[in-house]
Design an enzyme around this catalytic site. Structure first.
Site, PDB file in Angstrom:
ATOM      1  N   CYS A  92     -14.169  -2.357  -6.916  1.00  0.00           N
ATOM      2  CA  CYS A  92     -14.079  -3.924  -6.497  1.00  0.00           C
ATOM      3  C   CYS A  92     -15.191  -4.626  -7.466  1.00  0.00           C
ATOM      4  CB  CYS A  92     -14.201  -3.965  -5.345  1.00  0.00           C
ATOM      5  SG  CYS A  92     -13.882  -5.678  -4.720  1.00  0.00           S
ATOM      6  N   HIS A 134      -5.060  -3.719  -1.641  1.00  0.00           N
ATOM      7  CA  HIS A 134      -6.701  -3.859  -2.107  1.00  0.00           C
ATOM      8  C   HIS A 134      -6.721  -5.525  -2.026  1.00  0.00           C
ATOM      9  CE1 HIS A 134     -10.554  -3.163  -3.822  1.00  0.00           C
ATOM     10  NE2 HIS A 134     -10.308  -4.371  -4.148  1.00  0.00           N
ATOM     11  N   HIS A 138      -8.310  -8.887   0.207  1.00  0.00           N
ATOM     12  CA  HIS A 138      -9.347  -9.949  -0.132  1.00  0.00           C
ATOM     13  C   HIS A 138      -8.776 -11.153   0.351  1.00  0.00           C
ATOM     14  CE1 HIS A 138     -12.298  -8.052  -2.577  1.00  0.00           C
ATOM     15  NE2 HIS A 138     -11.336  -7.624  -3.452  1.00  0.00           N
TER      16      HIS A 138
HETATM   17 NI    NI Z   1     -11.634  -6.032  -4.902  1.00  0.00          NI
END
Ligand code: NI
Length: 170
Positions: A92, A134, A138
């Protein structure tokens, strides 16, 4: 276009839940373009607006090898296609130089708006499916380290705190 600073774990602003985009106007398109530039510059394959401290439901991605397939996800939603999950190593841009395996749905169906505000649907598997899950996280204020044991998460936290201290001292 402008490159934007990326928030890093454990910055609390990464925990903000993003709000839906009401109208895809020039301002949103500018945000999308800035996010793509920021993501490519950082050599990432996905970036959520949350990571640049803009709490709107906007994501950019490109899982191609040559940065040739930018994908814009505004107000994204996804549904798993089947129960099956697979672990894949994830990183990330908000947690630099750290990778860990996270199980995610193998196949998902994505619904989102594109850069022109047009709705589209996409069936994804493999890396793209992982990336969608993913980046969606966020927007909900969730990070991939949240899926790890608290022992591992504490270790990442210390590593990042050390990194931030080094950056301050430099
Ligand atoms: Ni990320």
């Amino acid at each position: 276009m402008a490159k934007l600073p990326i928030l890093e774990f454990p910055d609390e602003r990464l925990r903000t839940k993003a709000v839906a985009v009401e109208t895809v106007d020039d301002e949103v398109r500018q945000l999308v373009d800035d996010m793509l530039e920021t993501m490519y510059d950082a050599r990432g394959i996905g970036l959520a607006a949350t990571q640049i401290d803009v709490h709107r439901r906007v994501v950019v991605m490109d899982v191609s090898d040559d940065n040739s397939q930018p994908l814009v996800l505004i107000n994204p939603r996804y549904e798993p296609m089947g129960e099956e999950k697979e672990p894949l190593s994830e990183g990330c841009l908000s947690i630099p130089e750290y990778y860990a395996e996270v199980p995610r749905f193998l196949k998902v169906k994505l619904n989102a708006l594109d850069r022109n505000g047009e709705p589209y649907e996409l069936e994804a598997d493999g890396l793209l499916a992982h990336c969608i899950q993913h980046e969606y996280d966020h927007l909900e204020g969730v990070l991939f380290v949240d899926y790890l044991s608290s022992l591992k998460r504490d270790r990442v936290m210390r590593k990042m705190q050390k990194r931030h201290k080094l950056m301050q001292d430099a």
